[in-house]
Each structure stands twice: as C-alpha cells, then as structure tokens.
Design a protein around this motif. Structure first.
Motif, PDB file in Angstrom:
ATOM      1  N   ALA A   1       6.980  27.434   3.299  1.00  7.08           N
ATOM      2  CA  ALA A   1       7.398  26.307   4.134  1.00  7.08           C
ATOM      3  C   ALA A   1       8.657  25.711   3.505  1.00  7.08           C
ATOM      4  N   ASN A   2       9.800  25.999   4.094  1.00  5.34           N
ATOM      5  CA  ASN A   2      11.088  25.544   3.572  1.00  5.34           C
ATOM      6  C   ASN A   2      11.285  24.081   3.945  1.00  5.34           C
ATOM      7  N   VAL A   3      11.565  23.247   2.956  1.00  8.85           N
ATOM      8  CA  VAL A   3      11.663  21.812   3.226  1.00  8.85           C
ATOM      9  C   VAL A   3      12.828  21.495   4.153  1.00  8.85           C
ATOM     10  N   LEU A   4      13.825  22.373   4.246  1.00  9.07           N
ATOM     11  CA  LEU A   4      14.940  22.111   5.164  1.00  9.07           C
ATOM     12  C   LEU A   4      14.460  22.089   6.615  1.00  9.07           C
ATOM     13  N   ALA A   5      13.450  22.889   6.912  1.00 14.83           N
ATOM     14  CA  ALA A   5      12.923  22.926   8.278  1.00 14.83           C
ATOM     15  C   ALA A   5      12.197  21.643   8.649  1.00 14.83           C
ATOM     16  N   PHE A   6      11.899  20.815   7.665  1.00 20.37           N
ATOM     17  CA  PHE A   6      11.185  19.563   7.919  1.00 20.37           C
ATOM     18  C   PHE A   6      12.072  18.342   7.733  1.00 20.37           C
ATOM     19  N   GLY A   7      13.403  18.604   7.631  1.00 21.28           N
ATOM     20  CA  GLY A   7      14.364  17.513   7.612  1.00 21.28           C
ATOM     21  C   GLY A   7      14.865  17.088   6.249  1.00 21.28           C
ATOM     22  N   ALA A   8      14.554  17.833   5.199  1.00 21.04           N
ATOM     23  CA  ALA A   8      15.065  17.470   3.876  1.00 21.04           C
ATOM     24  C   ALA A   8      16.573  17.677   3.814  1.00 21.04           C
ATOM     25  N   ASP A   9      17.251  16.844   3.052  1.00 21.68           N
ATOM     26  CA  ASP A   9      18.708  16.866   2.945  1.00 21.68           C
ATOM     27  C   ASP A   9      19.108  17.399   1.570  1.00 21.68           C
TER      28      ASP A   9
ATOM     29  N   ALA B   1      11.997  12.273   0.765  1.00 17.06           N
ATOM     30  CA  ALA B   1      10.581  12.182   0.405  1.00 17.06           C
ATOM     31  C   ALA B   1       9.676  12.456   1.599  1.00 17.06           C
ATOM     32  N   ASP B   2       9.957  11.839   2.737  1.00 10.84           N
ATOM     33  CA  ASP B   2       9.096  12.040   3.908  1.00 10.84           C
ATOM     34  C   ASP B   2       9.127  13.490   4.375  1.00 10.84           C
ATOM     35  N   ALA B   3      10.297  14.107   4.315  1.00 10.08           N
ATOM     36  CA  ALA B   3      10.409  15.507   4.732  1.00 10.08           C
ATOM     37  C   ALA B   3       9.592  16.416   3.815  1.00 10.08           C
ATOM     38  N   ILE B   4       9.621  16.141   2.528  1.00  8.39           N
ATOM     39  CA  ILE B   4       8.823  16.947   1.597  1.00  8.39           C
ATOM     40  C   ILE B   4       7.339  16.732   1.862  1.00  8.39           C
ATOM     41  N   ASP B   5       6.950  15.496   2.159  1.00 10.81           N
ATOM     42  CA  ASP B   5       5.548  15.240   2.531  1.00 10.81           C
ATOM     43  C   ASP B   5       5.144  16.060   3.756  1.00 10.81           C
ATOM     44  N   ARG B   6       6.022  16.120   4.751  1.00 18.20           N
ATOM     45  CA  ARG B   6       5.698  16.886   5.960  1.00 18.20           C
ATOM     46  C   ARG B   6       5.567  18.373   5.641  1.00 18.20           C
ATOM     47  N   ALA B   7       6.446  18.872   4.790  1.00 13.79           N
ATOM     48  CA  ALA B   7       6.366  20.280   4.399  1.00 13.79           C
ATOM     49  C   ALA B   7       5.068  20.568   3.647  1.00 13.79           C
ATOM     50  N   ILE B   8       4.651  19.646   2.793  1.00 16.56           N
ATOM     51  CA  ILE B   8       3.402  19.822   2.051  1.00 16.56           C
ATOM     52  C   ILE B   8       2.209  19.839   3.009  1.00 16.56           C
TER      53      ILE B   8
ATOM     54  N   ASN C   1      12.745   8.734  -3.964  1.00 17.52           N
ATOM     55  CA  ASN C   1      12.687   7.455  -4.670  1.00 17.52           C
ATOM     56  C   ASN C   1      11.268   6.907  -4.806  1.00 17.52           C
ATOM     57  N   ARG C   2      10.303   7.793  -4.739  1.00 18.43           N
ATOM     58  CA  ARG C   2       8.897   7.385  -4.881  1.00 18.43           C
ATOM     59  C   ARG C   2       8.100   8.589  -5.337  1.00 18.43           C
ATOM     60  N   HIS C   3       6.784   8.406  -5.461  1.00 15.54           N
ATOM     61  CA  HIS C   3       5.929   9.513  -5.859  1.00 15.54           C
ATOM     62  C   HIS C   3       5.683  10.462  -4.679  1.00 15.54           C
ATOM     63  N   ILE C   4       5.741  11.743  -4.948  1.00 18.77           N
ATOM     64  CA  ILE C   4       5.246  12.758  -4.034  1.00 18.77           C
ATOM     65  C   ILE C   4       3.830  13.101  -4.494  1.00 18.77           C
ATOM     66  N   VAL C   5       2.832  12.817  -3.679  1.00 19.10           N
ATOM     67  CA  VAL C   5       1.441  13.069  -4.053  1.00 19.10           C
ATOM     68  C   VAL C   5       1.108  14.521  -3.725  1.00 19.10           C
ATOM     69  N   VAL C   6       0.597  15.219  -4.733  1.00 18.81           N
ATOM     70  CA  VAL C   6       0.347  16.653  -4.589  1.00 18.81           C
ATOM     71  C   VAL C   6      -1.124  16.952  -4.857  1.00 18.81           C
ATOM     72  N   ASP C   7      -1.688  17.811  -4.008  1.00 16.04           N
ATOM     73  CA  ASP C   7      -3.074  18.250  -4.161  1.00 16.04           C
ATOM     74  C   ASP C   7      -3.225  19.562  -3.408  1.00 16.04           C
TER      75      ASP C   7
ATOM     76  N   GLY D   1       9.606   5.256  -8.638  1.00 12.62           N
ATOM     77  CA  GLY D   1      10.729   6.172  -8.731  1.00 12.62           C
ATOM     78  C   GLY D   1      10.262   7.587  -8.507  1.00 12.62           C
ATOM     79  N   VAL D   2      11.166   8.535  -8.685  1.00 17.24           N
ATOM     80  CA  VAL D   2      10.861   9.925  -8.409  1.00 17.24           C
ATOM     81  C   VAL D   2       9.768  10.425  -9.344  1.00 17.24           C
ATOM     82  N   GLY D   3       8.840  11.175  -8.775  1.00 15.49           N
ATOM     83  CA  GLY D   3       7.771  11.765  -9.573  1.00 15.49           C
ATOM     84  C   GLY D   3       6.814  12.533  -8.681  1.00 15.49           C
ATOM     85  N   PHE D   4       6.148  13.514  -9.283  1.00 14.64           N
ATOM     86  CA  PHE D   4       5.125  14.287  -8.582  1.00 14.64           C
ATOM     87  C   PHE D   4       3.793  13.932  -9.214  1.00 14.64           C
ATOM     88  N   TYR D   5       2.891  13.338  -8.440  1.00 13.50           N
ATOM     89  CA  TYR D   5       1.658  12.763  -8.966  1.00 13.50           C
ATOM     90  C   TYR D   5       0.434  13.381  -8.316  1.00 13.50           C
ATOM     91  N   GLY D   6      -0.529  13.735  -9.157  1.00 16.86           N
ATOM     92  CA  GLY D   6      -1.849  14.031  -8.650  1.00 16.86           C
ATOM     93  C   GLY D   6      -2.566  12.752  -8.276  1.00 16.86           C
TER      94      GLY D   6
END
Length: 662
Positions: free
Chosen positions: A238-246, A254-261, A281-287, A320-325
C-alpha cells in the motif's frame, strides 16, 4: 579534590596530523577512535568507515585530548577534534568506495541561545560538490537538570549542591555569582549527505568553512563514509502516495499514512513509503502492520514539535513525530515491523513528561530495523509489559535523553547491531521500574559519547545479558557500563551476564562525589545487588580512573552491599588509578584478569569505610591467573587478599599509554 583531567594527564589513542601541506599517508580508519583490530568482533558493523578529523589533513587546529566535562574535546569521539576558522579545511581520504557521508560537527550557539546556522563547503577531489547548512539549534544545553536553552539563565535549582564550589548557592553563593553560561554541554550534532555518485577509495573529501561564515569557528569531529544501496522498492504494498501523502514535505502526511495503514491491515499488505520527505507532526499509532521505507537515506519522516493546548493525560505538553504502539494498559501493539526510513524530530529541550520519542508505546512480537532516528527526546522508549521485540541495525543519534530504554516489564527482547551516538542520557538502558525486565539481550551495539550518564545501564531485572558491545567516551555522571540499584527499580535476580564487551576512555570523574568511577560500575543505592553477576571476556581500555568500581552511597553504606560478582578472562589495558575500587560491603572473585599500565595500586579497597581490625567489609577472592599490573607489583597482590584495607580515596591520576595489541 582531584585536579581536572586534561590533555596533560590522560592518554590519547591515535596520532594527530600536523598540516604539512602533503596528503595524509592513506586513510586512517578507526572504530570509536581506536584501531579496528583492537575491537574486532565487538560493536555494531553497519558498513560505515569512521575517520577522526584529528587524523586527517587540515589547516585547522587540533583541540584536545581532554576528558574534563563541559569542554568541546571531551564530547568529541576519541576526546579530540579539529577546530576550523573561516577559510580553513579538513580533508579526508576515502578508505573504500562511498556515495554518502555523515559529518559530526559543532558550531557556536547564538548569544541568547536557540542556535545558529553556518555553511560548510564540501569538495570531492578538489571540485566543489555542495554546501551543507550546519545548525546548532539542536545542541548547546546549559545549567542544571533538566537543563535550559538559555545561556544566561540563573540556576534552575538554587537550593541544589553546586559541585564547582561545594556549596548550596542559596546559603553561601548568590546565584548571580555563578559564572554564565553555566555548565554548557551537548555541543555536537551530525548531518548526512548523499554524494549523488559513487567515489572510489583514495578520492578525497574536503570540508571547508567558507570565508564570510558567521560562525567564528566550526569544529569537525569525524566523517563517516559508506556505500548506500539503491532505494528499496515494494510494488506489492500500500503506497502512501495513493492515499494522499506528500513526498515534498510541504503538506502534513500523517492522515494519509493513517489511511494507508488502515487499508493495508484490511487487505494484509505492507505499507510502503517511497523516497521523499513526509511531514508528520504527531504520533502514528501502529499495530499489526509492516511499514517499509526506501531506506533511511531516501525516506524521511520529519516533523515539528507541536505545543498542546492543554496537557495530555500523561502530562505531555508537546507532541511531535513518532511511531507509537498502543499503551500496555490498553493491551499494547503486536506484530509491528518498521524498517528503512529516517525519523527526524524537532526536540530542542528536555521535558521528561513529553512523549516526543522516535518510537514509543508497547510493541510485542515486533521488529524495528534499519531506521535512522535523529533529534527526538529518546530514540526508542518502550513502556511494558511487552515481549519479543527485536531492534536491530538502527542508527540513533543526537538525542536529548536516552537512545533506547526498556522500561517496566520488557521481556525476551533483543537490541543488536545498533549505533547510538551523542545521547543526553543513557545510551541503552533496561529500567525495571515496578515490573522486572527479564531475559533481554543488548548485543553487539556501538555506543559513543553519551554526554550524561552511561553508555549501557541495567537498573534491576532478571536473567539479562550485555554482550559484544563497544562503548566509548562517556562524559559525566556515569560511565561505560552501569549496574545500578536505583530509580525505584526491582531488585536484580537470577543472573546478569556481561560478556565480551569493550570499553574505551571511560571510568569518568564523578562531579558530585569528586572521585573517579570505573569503566564498569556497580551502585547499591536502594537495594542490595545480590544476583549472579558474571563479567567475562570484557576488555577495559584506557580507563580515565578505574576499570571496575563497586560503590554504595554514603548514607546507605551500612544498609546495602554488592555480592556475588565474578570476573573472568578480563583484559585491563590502562587505568588512571586502579583496576578495582571497592567502596561498599560485599564480595567479588577474579580469575584470569590480566592488567597492564595501571596508574595506582591495583585494588583500592575501602569497604564501607569503618576500617575495622578485621579488615575491609569487601572481600576479594583470587581464583588464579590474575597477572600484570603496576610498578608496585601484581595488581592483585597476595598481601591485598582477602580483605586488606588499601583505601586511597583520591590517588594521583597517571595517564596510561594508548591501548595496543595484547
């Protein structure tokens, strides 16, 4: 009080090249400022060649060596660097084919704090390649913990003991009399540059401060060069560009990466971040997700530190930027795989309640591999309980606090083959607060220049291992390897294996106690240390003070002790004072511990300072094969055993020669 440890009193590994106008005779490659043969098989091997600026051709001035806290050379790799003024250069000869470089440097702060920028010209084979824009916005901290960005700030804690004057300022020394800036530290930063093509061994890279630079000086510490592979591509993701990442970094992704996830989880695909810079500019929650970049040189996730309108429930005032469980209390995250990208933070001050780490939360059954984590508070901070995490082949640099911390009930996890450099606190730590960390391994990592605290610290826990690591140049209030009953940690239990590690230029001067620590030191502050601790196959090289220290703080010296320490097959090459300094009750045994170039008596045995007729409360057992030592004889002389008092609190420091082949 001990005299300051300076270039005149401390050994230095490696020659400094004078400016003769002739090219250096080949490329001088080091590992943590040492000849690679001295650390073969230890530390992380990530494919980069380290070259110290003081070994390169230069028109600048070599500064150091110096191990005195709060100085530019003390925080440099190898405790020496090169200072350039406008018009001066340092030139490195590439030792192998390379298409990328990392420059570790320092430039002055702004007079009022907040940092400056300055240019640095890069030329390859005599032709200008590009101009790097260096910054000091992420360096230069001052004052007392948790530090300030303001060089003119008054004392943060006017009632604290001030070691420089052995006083409580509010009682005896008015705050305005403390010299400003007070305790400058955290001087260095680094910057990476892709060269655009591959250059061969023998080609030259010259770093020049251009005329007209606003920086009065630029210090170059080292150059890492490497051959970076072509970008990784995953078309079946799932390429994040297809979900609107710049990928230009102009818009928040951030929102585009969330949609890709979310999509990737539904269809059981990995997420792919192609080359580019993504503003987050915020946490990307990953699971239960795999996120792959094109490689940490090509895919950069970069964010601003953001003020929160109101403090978060965890007391954070920024994000700020970060990938969080997910939080462990919410079940944590599982099956997370992160690889092949950089996380570039924007953290410029230490606020311990802030969750502004590169990686955070709880992640079980997960893998974090091939990341570059830069300018966050802590590179990776995990709050357990959690299990079965693998952290491997990452580069974690220029952090405000720790490089990595296993906090509270992290079990069955491995941290291996990572480079950790220029942390503002422990490089790697296991902290068993409330729940024990158990069955974890820190293996074959390189930890360089923690400016505060320790390279590797173990605070309590059960059946943990520290093996094959290379730890160099701790600066203050800690040392290379630390075993501590502190910070509310659960007691040590089972075993602790400390095996086949190498430390160099450690054994620091403890500014509060005004004594020298050990390259490895054991500290009973809140509980006994009574587990089966085996230190086997370790090499302690060029220790500023002691190779080994065992200590209990004075107020608890009759409450807690350190027992069951076993040292075997150890090499000690150079100590400013002793092989062992014992300042607690307890016991240790030694077998086949060979020492040379020991500055003072081999064993400084003070016990718990009662000096009873029965001898020291710290018993030393000789199991045989303990050779070498000092000009006064074998380091573990028979007359010192089993508990002869040989207490000399502050012996003169005798600088050892540079480490050499055994």
């Amino acid at each position: 009080m001990l005299a300051a440890v300076t270039a005149a009193t401390v050994g230095y590994a490696g020659p400094a090249a004078a400016d003769t106008g002739k090219p250096a005779a080949g490329a001088v490659v080091t590992r943590a400022g040492l000849a690679p043969a001295l650390v073969a098989g230890r530390g992380a091997d990530l494919g980069a060649a380290e070259q110290e600026a003081e070994n390169a051709r230069s028109t600048g001035t070599v500064i150091g060596p110096d191990r005195t806290a709060y100085t530019l050379p003390s925080e440099a790799s190898g405790r020496s660097a090169v200072k350039l003024t406008p018009g001066q250069y340092v030139e490195f000869t590439l030792p192998a084919a390379a298409n990328a470089i990392t420059v570790r440097y320092s430039i002055p702060d702004a007079p009022g704090g907040g940092g400056t920028t300055a240019p640095l010209d890069v030329a390859v084979n005599g032709r200008k390649h590009s101009t790097m824009t260096l910054t000091s916005q992420y360096s230069w901290l001052y004052n007392q913990y948790p530090f300030s960005n303001d060089p003119q700030a008054g004392l943060l804690h006017p009632d604290w003991w001030i070691t420089e004057c052995s006083c409580v300022p509010s009682a005896t020394t008015p705050a305005p009399e403390i010299a400003k800036p007070f305790r400058p530290t955290h001087f260095y930063d680094e910057q990476r540059l892709l060269l655009g093509r591959t250059y061969k061994a023998g080609d030259t890279v010259r770093l020049t401060v251009p005329q007209g630079s606003k920086a009065a000086w630029t210090v170059i510490d080292l150059l890492d060069s490497e051959l970076v592979a072509a970008p990784h591509v995953n078309l079946a993701a799932a390429n994040v560009l297809a979900f609107g990442a710049d990928p230009t970094g102009r818009r928040d992704s951030a929102d585009a990466i969330d949609r890709a996830i979310a999509f990737a989880r539904r269809v059981h695909l990995p997420v792919y971040l192609p080359p580019g810079t993504y503003q987050v500019n915020r946490h990307i929650v990953v699971d239960d997700v795999t996120i792959e970049g094109a490689g940490s040189w090509y895919t950069i996730v970069k964010g601003h530190q953001v003020d929160l309108a109101t403090p978060a429930p965890d007391s954070s005032v920024h994000t700020g930027v970060g990938f969080y469980g997910k939080d462990a209390a919410a079940g944590g995250s599982r099956n997370v795989h992160l690889s092949g990208f950089a996380i570039e933070g924007d953290v410029r001050e230490r606020i311990d309640t802030d969750q502004v780490n590169g990686i955070g939360g709880a992640m079980s059954d997960s893998v974090i591999e091939g990341l570059y984590i830069h300018h966050t508070k802590v590179g990776l901070w995990f709050d357990g309980p959690m299990k079965n995490l693998k952290v491997t082949r990452n580069v974690i640099t220029d952090q405000i606090a720790d490089g990595l911390n296993f906090h509270t009930g992290v079990t069955d996890s491995v941290v291996s083959h990572n480079l950790v450099r220029n942390t503002g606190d422990d490089g790697l730590a296991m902290w068993s607060e409330k729940t024990a960390d158990a069955r974890n391994t820190f293996d074959h990592n390189t930890v360089q220049s923690p400016v505060l605290a320790n390279g590797i610290a173990i605070y309590g826990g059960t059946d943990n291992t520290v093996s094959g690591n290379l730890v160099a140049d701790p600066v203050r209030e800690g040392s290379a390897i630390h075993v501590g009953s502190r910070f509310g940690a659960e007691p040590f239990a089972g075993h602790l294996w400390i095996t086949d590690n190498t430390t160099v230029r450690s054994g620091t001067y403890e500014l509060n106690w005004k004594i020298g620590l050990g390259a490895i030191w054991f500290y009973a502050l809140e509980k006994d240390i009574a587990a089966d601790v085996r230190v086997t196959g370790d090499h302690f090289l060029d220790s500023t003070y002691n190779a080994v220290m065992v200590v209990a703080d004075w107020p608890v010296k009759d409450l807690y002790e350190v027992t069951g320490l076993h040292f075997k097959d150890i090499r000690v090459d150079g100590t400013g004072t002793s092989v062992l300094s014992a300042r607690a009750a307890g016991s240790a045994d030694f077998e086949n511990v060979d020492a040379r170039n020991v500055g003072a008596v081999g064993v400084n045995n003070c016990g718990s300072f009662h000096f009873t007729p029965a001898g020291s409360e710290f018993s030393v057992t000789d199991l045989g094969g303990n050779d070498g030592g000092t000009t006064t004889g074998a380091w573990l002389a028979p007359w010192e055993l089993p508990n002869t008092i040989t207490c000399d609190d502050r012996p003169p420091v005798v600088a050892p020669p540079a480490p050499s082949a055994w």
